[in-house]
Design a protein around this motif. Sequence first.
Motif, PDB file in Angstrom:
ATOM      1  N   GLN A  91       0.861  -1.104  -0.011  1.00  0.00           N
ATOM      2  CA  GLN A  91       0.000  -0.131  -0.015  1.00  0.00           C
ATOM      3  C   GLN A  91       0.847   1.332   0.119  1.00  0.00           C
ATOM      4  O   GLN A  91       0.448   2.378  -0.203  1.00  0.00           O
ATOM      5  CB  GLN A  91      -0.894  -0.032   1.153  1.00  0.00           C
ATOM      6  N   ASP A  92       2.169   1.240   0.203  1.00  0.00           N
ATOM      7  CA  ASP A  92       2.955   2.407   0.400  1.00  0.00           C
ATOM      8  C   ASP A  92       4.175   1.799  -0.588  1.00  0.00           C
ATOM      9  O   ASP A  92       4.797   0.693  -0.792  1.00  0.00           O
ATOM     10  CB  ASP A  92       3.358   2.679   1.686  1.00  0.00           C
ATOM     11  N   TRP A  93       5.113   2.895  -0.873  1.00  0.00           N
ATOM     12  CA  TRP A  93       6.298   2.886  -1.610  1.00  0.00           C
ATOM     13  C   TRP A  93       7.183   1.989  -0.869  1.00  0.00           C
ATOM     14  O   TRP A  93       7.367   2.311   0.213  1.00  0.00           O
ATOM     15  CB  TRP A  93       6.631   4.096  -1.943  1.00  0.00           C
ATOM     16  N   ILE A  94       7.989   1.145  -1.537  1.00  0.00           N
ATOM     17  CA  ILE A  94       8.994   0.544  -0.837  1.00  0.00           C
ATOM     18  C   ILE A  94      10.371   1.314  -0.949  1.00  0.00           C
ATOM     19  O   ILE A  94      10.581   1.548  -2.112  1.00  0.00           O
ATOM     20  CB  ILE A  94       9.106  -1.145  -1.554  1.00  0.00           C
ATOM     21  N   ASN A  95      11.114   1.517   0.001  1.00  0.00           N
ATOM     22  CA  ASN A  95      12.433   2.022  -0.029  1.00  0.00           C
ATOM     23  C   ASN A  95      13.500   1.186   0.319  1.00  0.00           C
ATOM     24  O   ASN A  95      14.530   1.912   0.296  1.00  0.00           O
ATOM     25  CB  ASN A  95      12.404   3.486   0.377  1.00  0.00           C
TER      26      ASN A  95
END
Length: 351
Positions: A91-95
Motif C-alpha cells: 500500500q506504500d512505496w518500498i524504499n
Amino acid sequence: MTLISDVLGLHVSSKFILVGHGNQAVLHTPTASVQLPLDARQSKVHGFALSSCHDSKHLLLLYGENAFSLLIYNVNEKIEPFQLIYEGETQDWINAAVVFDNDEKNTWKFVLHMSHSALLYLEFSISSKVVCSVLELAICTDCSMLYHTVLYGNNYIDLAIISGNAFGEFLIWQTHCAIDIDAINLKKIYPLLLRIQAHNGVIYSINLNLASKILVTTSDDRSVKFWKIEKVGPWKTAYVQPMFSCFGHTSRVMCSIVVENGGQVYVISGGEDSYVCIWNCSGDLLLKRQQQFGAPIWRLGFHKATSTLYSTSSIGNIVSYSIKNVFTRQKNELTIMDDIGATTPTTQRWH
C-alpha cells in the motif's frame, strides 16, 4: 528502436552485477548477460535483496514503487538460471528490503520497508505450495516521509532501521520492545530511538561502517556529511556525533558508498551533477570525475577485488571505472576529470 530508461537498481557482488533498467532487470557476468523473467511488470526496479546461497540457490527479491518480485536464482543453471515465483504489491512505496539467512530448505524470511516508517516482516515458502505470509507489520511512532533507508542486522530481532527524511532528519528505530501490540492484525508499534537534524534538505543516502565508526549521509543541500558512530550495546545507546561536511558537488548528492582498501576506509559519492567524488576518512577530496555524460548519477557500486567503481544514471548506462590508483594518491594530489573520453582498458560502458 532503443529504449533509454533510468537505471535505479544496482547490486555488485564478487561474481555478478544486477542492474535494474526501468521495469526490467539484467544479471551481468564476465561472460554473459541474462535478462530476468519479470513478465509484464509495470513499476521500475529500484533495488535488490539477495539471500545467501543455499543448495546452489538464492532467493532474489526485486522491489520498486509499491511492487516486489521474488525469483529463485540457480547458480548452476546456465540457460535459464532465474525462475519467477511470486509477485506482490504493497500500500506504500518500498524504499528498502533485506532477505535473512535461515537453515530451512525452500523457506525464507524477508523485510520490506515503506516510505512512511512502516515495515512488513514476511515469510515465503515453496515447500508444498507457493505461500507468502505476513509475520508482522511494524510501525514506528514517527511517520515522516522517508527518502532513504538502511536495514542493518542479520535477523529480525536485531534489525535496525536507519532512515533519512524530507526534513533533513536522521532517524533510528528497532523492531523490539514494542509499546503497543495489535495481536489480531499482527501489528506492533515501536518507539523512535534517535532523531538528529543532519541536513538542510532531503537526505538521499545513508551508509555506515561500524568497524571504522563512520557513518555518511548525503542530501540535496549538496553536502556529504561524515559522522562518528559508536555502538557498544543496544541501538538506543548508540553515540552519533557530526564530524565534518564536505562539498564537492554542485547539485543534489543522490548516492554514496563506504568502501575499504588496504585497511583504509573511503567514501564515494555520486551527484545530480554527473560527478563522482572520492573522499578519504579525513574528508579530503581525492578524485572528482564526470562519470555519466552529464546525466544524474543514481546508484554506485564497488567491486573490491578489482577496485572497480560502477555507476548508473538516467540515460540507461552502467559505467565502470578502475579507481585502484586513487587509493595511493596523497590528499594534495586532487585530480579533476571533465571528459571521460574514449573507452580505455580501465573504463567500460554497458547499455
